[in-house]
Enzyme design. Structure first.
Site, short mmCIF file in Angstrom:
data_model
loop_
_atom_site.label_atom_id
_atom_site.label_comp_id
_atom_site.label_asym_id
_atom_site.label_seq_id
_atom_site.Cartn_x
_atom_site.Cartn_y
_atom_site.Cartn_z
N GLU A 7 -2.29 4.48 -16.75
CA GLU A 7 -3.06 3.32 -16.26
C GLU A 7 -4.55 3.52 -16.49
O GLU A 7 -5.36 3.35 -15.58
CB GLU A 7 -2.79 3.13 -14.76
CG GLU A 7 -1.30 3.09 -14.41
CD GLU A 7 -1.02 3.02 -12.92
OE1 GLU A 7 -1.59 3.85 -12.18
OE2 GLU A 7 -0.25 2.15 -12.50
N CYS A 35 0.14 -1.74 -4.56
CA CYS A 35 -1.29 -1.73 -4.27
C CYS A 35 -1.96 -3.07 -4.55
O CYS A 35 -2.85 -3.49 -3.83
CB CYS A 35 -1.98 -0.64 -5.07
SG CYS A 35 -1.68 -0.74 -6.83
N CYS A 36 -1.49 -3.76 -5.61
CA CYS A 36 -2.25 -4.93 -6.06
C CYS A 36 -2.17 -6.15 -5.14
O CYS A 36 -3.21 -6.75 -4.83
CB CYS A 36 -1.85 -5.32 -7.48
SG CYS A 36 -2.16 -4.01 -8.69
#
Lengths: 632, 632
Positions: free
Chosen positions: B312, B408-409
């Site tokens: 990422e 998380c997003c």
């Protein structure tokens, strides 16, 4: 019955472009690779390939080896490919010293073979109790296959049987092990199947044919085989993993080309050869389907295959990114092998066109012009700073290395160049076939003997002289060639034409002249390929061209070619092995010094200079691009 | 002293586009995410995020937990971000039920805290003896940071101190552990640094500032720290690995944005905040260098960052492929945070422009228009058949999933939308700043109170009414806006302009009207970006547009836009959340049904239809492309 042109010292001599490459292989590549195998080249990966055989021989004799096995498990195969290359090179140029070296080396190989026929230095030295326990990645059958190919080559060229007898014994051992004793499984890396077919074709040994058929038929029948075999090893094999080596289902049911590209085309080569020899229609149907899938949906313009470095594999239809391409040299060689066997099933220019595309572009790009450095991976774009640097581009290099620990490609290319005549010529009961154009002489079994004179791929006239015999001759007309003239003894002949070949009657004394289209041309990709929509490439004859920074002010990214712009053939470049450059009408696009801007770029007319793709990366680290922005 | 506009129930109310999004977050996303945390949503990944706190509380009280820890190690942080989102949403709309739920929940969190201040349900439940043994990936500090942010938000909006006190106790514990007791190491995932700065800014607690500074200063001082810490775990950390979390050298020496993109921008956010609070020039210099590197060389047109799914991460300069882009939603949110803190160091439109680019494109694309499905990864091109299928494209999906095990997003986006005012407004001793345009009301500490009315980003007139107070007002003029008109009470004013802002004096009763450029425009990429040379994109205002198959006969690959062609604003599309489409003069390119052909494609004029990028993938699986082929 189709016969690939077999090579013997008398039967094939080459000159011109291919002759020069054969000379390079003979004089540079073969000695260089021999030195590598003997660990005599400074600064390249150690090989120990030959000492592995010496030490395995000691173990077979019950002696203590001098040292442990060293190198990749499949190191024996590098040696086998080298023997094959060296053997074929003797067909052009007798060389007593090289032949002596080969003979001594074959003695070492024979000594490393077990009484029962088993031959593999890795397992003999490193894991003697683990034979056949790891078909998934043990490579015993792979190495056996390459040694069988070497044995065929050496016998074909020299008539010496020793290595052939060693490998016939090995084949008989394998036949017993798998067919008679019913050992479970099939090759983790296809190769022995195509090799067994070569031995069968050369010797008529039926067990070789049966064993090859067995391996093809059993493959994928029990998809649980490899997952079971690999229990307790580093990784758990899933069904998805089985695509890697085309084991997820029986070969006749396979719809698309999947997995490791080299494994795939080696497998299909054997399938096509068996289909040709046994008239197995179901196998031929599968071959045609897989051929279509590769060449209509998964092949680069350079004849490269395998879009990703992740497991060196095919991905999905139309996924053909240039900058992260894998396009392994060996995979394009394998595609040639597959194409060549498809020609034995059906004389169709499509196969030969692909064979030529793969050879003149990706395969040749695998080697530096001086024969001393090699690419394993052949991207269609190289941008120093990104290529080899970004984590997604690590497998694509900006420079050819001198050698590889996994050194499959260099000797594979060498053996293919040395046996170029096999791909160039063939014959069946009625006709001799000229698939590819290469200067030199060739003798067919039906008594016809031809000479061929050409500067191809830089000259577009091919002159065949019939030195002996008479009969029918078929000459391929490449699809890229729009204007073709065929003369027999100076007069245009109306000849039969079918599936990309012209057929004409010849007799001793005839001179047949083929003149192909020498005009450079643009090539447009299907808009289904997302990576290159709207781009254009430049070609001439079978050669795909590329643009390198060194010819274009260091920057090929800001070049755009004019649709329909003039393409002019420039001078021969001596520093590039006499490659011919092409000049193209272009614009130089100047964008603002920002990542993104609303300001339209300024565009200035300029001339862009292209070189053949195979010749890239011979003048230092450098931008390179095949697919160019277009201005319409 | 710069103050980010703090939010309290009275201080900020929004309407218009942002108001609708806040409403969506309030009415759909927050309840949905609460249901997910309580494992009440069918067919999405189980979370157990709340039961983890209940069980940790039992352990703290010496009772037996009902079950083991479940989920990702950093699950606590998802809850924290949700609390933050919910807290900020109360600023718009008081909601006693939600507030009660938050209060009860905060009680659970308080109960899960150790006597000494330690708080982390994973380590408390699963590895109580391993606290602080794995800073590399244990995420204790990361989770603490998010809970501190939640605590600040809840206190700001409600004035309730309980969670803030819990986290001040936690901060004091951490200060003692790392600064006083000199525990070695620093956060494996930066986050607590920026959170400590928020707590410091809100409470004036000096230990929070000291601890944040300590973590920033110690980072990368001993590059051997993490490799030593990780000995005996699954993988051996090399120096290259340390780039992953920006630990390879001290932060002030870091030249380029490397490693995990979210970690990077969270780190830089804290650095920028400390620089602003302490006038640390060396830190600000590093921030500016890293900002330049990101925004001038490593950022997508959508404000996305992180070019690769492999870890990422950022890759190298100008490596910005659209189809394999990672562009994590959280990374663009982090880029907004970084930009917002840079504005505290220097009022410069460049920062706000990037903040807006990241928000209106990548961040919003992270959520389906109905608020129920989310993208973690935001590519600039989606081709069903390749996207999500090819091994190199597995991380890019063709459809938003409902939830993620690593979630998380979604809550990160929710909290950012809910606190939009923080990014839109700020003030210092002399001036109130309007960085972004959002309908609603805002009250500044200096007594100025403004209302703002706008349909932005679909309307280009922004009307500010000064409800109370007087002083200096600064309004950002985006770089993309070529024609701007500023009226005060209906009359054009000659106002001071500096670094992308206009400054004017205002007093109660004034009406300031800003009219921005509403014309769609083309954007051209730098020719240094190999993936998109010769391409063009369409934008309007802050919105990057994309072309989806559903509006373009199912095929966007064969579309090419005309250079300088007419771009016309089409109707509002109710089915796309009132997004406004744009029509572009284009050609439809028909290539032969072959992979490669010498036949130039046929081209037919047509109209291509674009929609805002953030609204893509709301009408089923579908081709999508931002960067289009151009016809010049």
């Amino acid at each position: 019955m189709y016969i690939q042109k077999q090579i013997s010292q008398k039967a094939y001599q080459s000159d011109g472009f291919i002759g020069n490459y054969r000379k390079l292989v003979r004089e540079t590549v073969i000695p260089y690779q021999y030195a590598v195998f003997n660990d005599q080249v400074e600064g390249v990966e150690k090989s120990h390939a030959i000492s592995n055989f010496i030490n395995a021989g000691k173990v077979v004799r019950g002696e203590q080896p001098d040292e442990e096995f060293y190198g990749e498990r499949f190191q024996d195969s590098d040696v086998a490919k080298w023997i094959e290359a060296a053997a074929y090179s003797l067909a052009d140029a007798p060389d007593k010293e090289l032949e002596g070296r080969l003979d001594s080396f074959i003695d070492l190989i024979a000594e490393a073979q077990d009484e029962n026929g088993y031959l593999d230095t890795y397992f003999t030295l490193a894991e003697p109790d683990k034979r056949w326990s790891n078909l998934w990645s043990g490579h015993e059958l792979y190495c056996a296959g390459h040694m069988m190919e070497a044995a065929c080559a050496y016998y074909e060229v020299t008539g010496k049987r020793k290595l052939l007898d060693v490998m016939l014994k090995n084949a008989e051992y394998l036949y017993n092990e798998f067919v008679i004793q019913r050992r479970e499984g099939w090759p983790g890396h296809p190769e022995v199947e195509l090799a067994l077919m070569k031995v069968y074709k050369l010797t008529g040994n039926e067990h070789c044919l049966r064993l090859a058929e067995y391996f093809i038929d059993v493959r994928g029948q029990d998809p649980e085989f490899f997952p079971k075999e690999q229990i307790g090893r580093n990784r758990v094999l899933t069904m998805e993993d089985l695509e890697y080596n085309q084991s997820v289902k029986p070969v006749r049911e396979q719809e698309t080309a999947v997995g490791h590209a080299v494994r795939a085309v080696y497998l299909y080569t054997a399938m096509a050869h068996i289909a040709a020899e046994t008239d197995d229609d179901s196998l031929l149907t599968a071959c045609k389907r897989l051929w279509e899938n590769i060449t209509k949906k998964r092949m680069y313009i350079t004849g490269g295959i395998g879009s990703t470095g992740i497991r060196e594999a095919f991905t999905v239809d139309y996924d053909l990114p240039g900058d992260t391409a894998y396009c392994e040299t060996c995979a394009s060689l394998g595609l040639m092998f597959f194409a060549s066997r498809m020609l034995e099933n059906e004389i169709n220019g499509e196969y030969a066109d692909v064979m030529e595309r793969a050879f003149y572009n990706t395969a040749l790009a695998g080697m530096q012009l001086d024969g001393k450095r090699f690419f394993y991976v052949n991207p269609l774009e190289c941008i120093p700073g990104i290529t080899g640097k970004a984590v997604t581009h690590k497998h694509d290099l900006t420079q050819r290395p001198g050698w590889y620990s996994c050194a499959c490609c260099p000797p594979n290319l060498a053996r293919t160049i040395s046996s170029f005549g096999k791909y160039a010529y063939g014959e069946n009961e009625t006709t001799v076939f000229c698939h590819l154009y290469a200067g030199g002489e060739v003798a067919f079994q039906n008594g016809i003997k031809l000479s061929c004179q050409t500067e191809y791929p830089y000259g577009f006239t091919v002159v065949y002289r019939v030195l002996e015999g008479s009969g029918k001759m078929a000459i391929r007309i490449p699809k890229w060639s729009k204007e073709n003239v065929i003369l027999r003894n100076g007069t245009q002949v109306a000849c039969e034409s079918e599936k990309g070949y012209v057929y004409l009657e010849i007799m001793a004394g005839d001179e047949v002249t083929l003149t192909l289209d020498d005009q450079p041309y643009f090539v447009y990709p299907s808009s289904r390929i997302p990576a290159i929509t709207g781009k254009v490439a430049v070609c001439r004859g079978p050669l795909v061209y590329c643009f390198e920074g060194v010819d274009n002010n260091g920057d090929v990214l800001s070049l755009a070619l004019k649709r329909g712009g003039r393409l002019s053939v420039a001078e021969t470049d001596v520093s590039l092995g006499n490659a011919v450059k092409i000049k193209a009408e272009a614009v130089r696009v100047s964008t603002a010094d920002e990542l993104y801007t609303a300001e339209p770029p300024k565009e200035e007319a300029c001339t862009a200079v292209a070189i053949p793709y195979y010749a890239w990366c011979n003048r230092g680290e450098n931008q390179m691009r095949v697919w160019m922005t277009e201005r319409v």
